[in-house]
Design a protein around this motif. Sequence first.
Motif, short mmCIF file in Angstrom:
data_model
loop_
_atom_site.label_atom_id
_atom_site.label_comp_id
_atom_site.label_asym_id
_atom_site.label_seq_id
_atom_site.Cartn_x
_atom_site.Cartn_y
_atom_site.Cartn_z
N LEU A 264 -49.28 71.72 49.56
CA LEU A 264 -50.68 72.14 49.62
C LEU A 264 -51.65 71.06 49.17
O LEU A 264 -52.85 71.17 49.39
CB LEU A 264 -50.88 73.38 48.73
CG LEU A 264 -50.09 74.63 49.11
CD1 LEU A 264 -50.24 75.70 48.02
CD2 LEU A 264 -50.54 75.18 50.45
N ASN A 265 -51.12 70.02 48.52
CA ASN A 265 -51.95 68.97 47.91
C ASN A 265 -52.87 69.58 46.84
O ASN A 265 -54.04 69.25 46.74
CB ASN A 265 -52.78 68.23 48.96
CG ASN A 265 -52.96 66.77 48.60
OD1 ASN A 265 -51.99 66.01 48.56
ND2 ASN A 265 -54.19 66.37 48.30
N TYR A 266 -52.32 70.49 46.03
CA TYR A 266 -53.03 71.15 44.94
C TYR A 266 -52.66 70.46 43.62
O TYR A 266 -51.50 70.13 43.39
CB TYR A 266 -52.62 72.62 44.82
CG TYR A 266 -53.25 73.56 45.82
CD1 TYR A 266 -53.89 73.08 46.96
CD2 TYR A 266 -53.19 74.93 45.63
CE1 TYR A 266 -54.45 73.97 47.87
CE2 TYR A 266 -53.75 75.81 46.53
CZ TYR A 266 -54.38 75.34 47.65
OH TYR A 266 -54.93 76.21 48.54
N ASP A 267 -53.65 70.30 42.73
CA ASP A 267 -53.35 69.85 41.38
C ASP A 267 -52.57 70.92 40.63
O ASP A 267 -52.71 72.12 40.90
CB ASP A 267 -54.65 69.55 40.62
CG ASP A 267 -55.15 68.14 40.88
OD1 ASP A 267 -54.57 67.45 41.74
OD2 ASP A 267 -56.13 67.73 40.22
N ILE A 268 -51.76 70.48 39.65
CA ILE A 268 -50.99 71.40 38.82
C ILE A 268 -51.61 71.45 37.43
O ILE A 268 -51.92 70.41 36.83
CB ILE A 268 -49.52 70.95 38.71
CG1 ILE A 268 -48.84 71.02 40.07
CG2 ILE A 268 -48.77 71.80 37.69
CD1 ILE A 268 -47.41 70.50 40.06
N TYR A 269 -51.83 72.65 36.91
CA TYR A 269 -52.27 72.85 35.53
C TYR A 269 -51.12 73.52 34.78
O TYR A 269 -50.86 74.70 34.95
CB TYR A 269 -53.53 73.72 35.49
CG TYR A 269 -54.77 73.00 35.97
CD1 TYR A 269 -55.67 72.45 35.06
CD2 TYR A 269 -55.03 72.84 37.32
CE1 TYR A 269 -56.81 71.77 35.49
CE2 TYR A 269 -56.16 72.16 37.77
CZ TYR A 269 -57.05 71.64 36.84
OH TYR A 269 -58.16 70.96 37.27
N ASP A 270 -50.43 72.71 33.97
CA ASP A 270 -49.25 73.18 33.23
C ASP A 270 -49.71 73.74 31.89
O ASP A 270 -50.06 73.00 30.98
CB ASP A 270 -48.29 72.01 33.03
CG ASP A 270 -46.99 72.44 32.38
OD1 ASP A 270 -46.68 73.64 32.43
OD2 ASP A 270 -46.30 71.57 31.81
N ARG A 292 -58.47 74.90 44.42
CA ARG A 292 -57.27 74.33 45.07
C ARG A 292 -56.32 73.78 44.01
O ARG A 292 -56.06 72.59 43.93
CB ARG A 292 -57.66 73.22 46.06
CG ARG A 292 -58.44 73.71 47.26
CD ARG A 292 -58.90 72.54 48.14
NE ARG A 292 -57.80 71.65 48.47
CZ ARG A 292 -56.93 71.84 49.48
NH1 ARG A 292 -57.06 72.90 50.24
NH2 ARG A 292 -55.98 70.97 49.72
N SER A 293 -55.83 74.66 43.16
CA SER A 293 -54.93 74.23 42.09
C SER A 293 -53.89 75.31 41.80
O SER A 293 -54.05 76.47 42.18
CB SER A 293 -55.72 73.89 40.82
OG SER A 293 -56.47 75.00 40.38
N ILE A 294 -52.83 74.87 41.11
CA ILE A 294 -51.73 75.78 40.74
C ILE A 294 -51.65 75.85 39.23
O ILE A 294 -51.49 74.83 38.56
CB ILE A 294 -50.39 75.27 41.30
CG1 ILE A 294 -50.44 75.15 42.83
CG2 ILE A 294 -49.24 76.18 40.89
CD1 ILE A 294 -49.17 74.58 43.45
N LEU A 295 -51.77 77.05 38.69
CA LEU A 295 -51.57 77.29 37.26
C LEU A 295 -50.10 77.63 37.05
O LEU A 295 -49.58 78.57 37.66
CB LEU A 295 -52.46 78.43 36.78
CG LEU A 295 -52.25 78.85 35.32
CD1 LEU A 295 -52.75 77.75 34.38
CD2 LEU A 295 -52.96 80.17 35.01
N VAL A 296 -49.44 76.88 36.20
CA VAL A 296 -48.00 77.08 35.95
C VAL A 296 -47.78 77.48 34.50
O VAL A 296 -48.22 76.78 33.59
CB VAL A 296 -47.20 75.80 36.27
CG1 VAL A 296 -45.73 76.00 35.95
CG2 VAL A 296 -47.37 75.42 37.74
N ILE A 297 -47.12 78.60 34.29
CA ILE A 297 -46.70 79.03 32.95
C ILE A 297 -45.18 79.21 33.03
O ILE A 297 -44.68 80.21 33.55
CB ILE A 297 -47.38 80.33 32.51
CG1 ILE A 297 -48.91 80.18 32.57
CG2 ILE A 297 -46.94 80.71 31.10
CD1 ILE A 297 -49.66 81.44 32.19
N GLU A 298 -44.45 78.22 32.54
CA GLU A 298 -43.00 78.24 32.63
C GLU A 298 -42.40 79.01 31.46
O GLU A 298 -42.94 79.02 30.35
CB GLU A 298 -42.45 76.82 32.67
CG GLU A 298 -42.85 76.06 33.93
CD GLU A 298 -42.01 74.81 34.14
OE1 GLU A 298 -40.99 74.89 34.84
OE2 GLU A 298 -42.39 73.76 33.59
N ASP A 299 -41.27 79.67 31.73
CA ASP A 299 -40.54 80.44 30.72
C ASP A 299 -41.48 81.38 29.97
O ASP A 299 -41.58 81.36 28.75
CB ASP A 299 -39.84 79.49 29.74
CG ASP A 299 -38.82 78.61 30.43
OD1 ASP A 299 -38.11 79.11 31.31
OD2 ASP A 299 -38.75 77.41 30.11
#
Length: 461
Positions: A264-270, A292-299
């Motif tokens: 998607l060419n989206y920035d990632i916000y970890d 145009r971004s992806i919010l990531v909350i792992e575990d």
Amino acid sequence: MTEITKMFDTKALVPAITSIVLMRTITNELVPHELLHFFQSGIHHLFRQFSAQFTIVIEEFQGMARNQVFEAAEIYLGTKATVSADRVKVSKSEDHKKLSFNIDRNEEVSDVFEGVSVKWKLICISVDSSRIRHYDHESSSVAEIRSYEITFHKKHKNKIFDSYLPYVMEVAKKIKQGNVAVKIHSNEYNSWSHEPVKFNHPMSFNTLAIDEKLQREIVNDLDKFVKAKEFYRRTGKAWKRGYLLYGPPGTGKSSLIAAMANYLNYDIYDLDLTDVIDNKCLRQLLLRMSNRSILVIEDIDCTINLQNREKDEEVVDNGSNKMTLSGLLNAVDGLWSCCGEEHIIVFTTNHKERLDPALLRPGRMDKQIHLSYCNFYAFKQLAINYLCISEHELYEKIEQLLGQVEVTPAEIAEELTKDVDATEILQDLIKFLQTKKMIKEEIKNEENYNDEEQELGRENI
């Protein structure tokens, strides 16, 4: 004797030319400059009335801000410059993936839109730099004023205004979005890092080792989301989509996120929830995400204790962290979630059953993706990635074993990284899978033995 000398006597022309020059000199000296300028402007206006051409001027700056139409034209013309211009400029910044082209000063570029011919020209006027406001304090003095001129037949004005210029803006937007390198942001001290890191992860859907049907399903879902702007606007929903990735460790959850971002060419916000003080800070972080971004909350189940409201438990203690489950739910699905566009929210967990059902409902987690153990299709992709082979005589045996044991893509990848011949690697992989199978059978036999012992014990009682 030529035709010209037949029509005119050279000796007769000299006095005529002298008279014209003399009259012009007298006119400039005797007629006031303002009156002469007025007269010339009137003639120019008269000619314009009879001219079939119309010109639009797009200046680089609009007040204190840079003109967005000028920026769009600059990007759009980069796709035309190498075709129709005689002189082009080329550049590349660290944030861009590709070279950027543009026309040089006073160059012309032709374009055709729905049968209408359009001519672009970059106009550069040199001026005293002290007369120009400096919008970028770090840049050197500007020594020219730039603008684009679009010339076309005046009968096409409505089409140019209503269709062509919006088309240029849209094309430029897509080019810009596709050329900007993906970055990954992390939260520090209740704000996103000031200098995000360039995301160089090479994973794509072409190299991702997951089930073929599942991969196709995810790509189709992403495509549908990106094209659904009008749908979300019409239905009054926030333009966002939530994904839950769950499954055993090593099944490719992080790799899938990387593939999504690159696709998607989206920035990632970890987002690290342990560094979020309270619900207000969480809301501020989400508001500062770019479109145009992806919010990531792992575990999500392991970072902080988000109390499961369906279970009878004591109130959890997270020390100085005052964030609550309701605060997280409101942030990803409440009124504030409508303040950004094209947001994808991804939660990952190894234990889906530990999550509060409220977190999993549609609208928060719209799509739940189970990433399981490695099947034969995923193995073949790993073999292409690591060994550069798509077929081998040992594949039949490997396919048989993969149907009998549970092994993650990460475990398979580790076996394929050995610095030996491909055949030796696959032979060692078969031994690894056979060992897994043997251990699995031993555990099963032991469980059956224990069950039989318990059953005998109950009978003796």
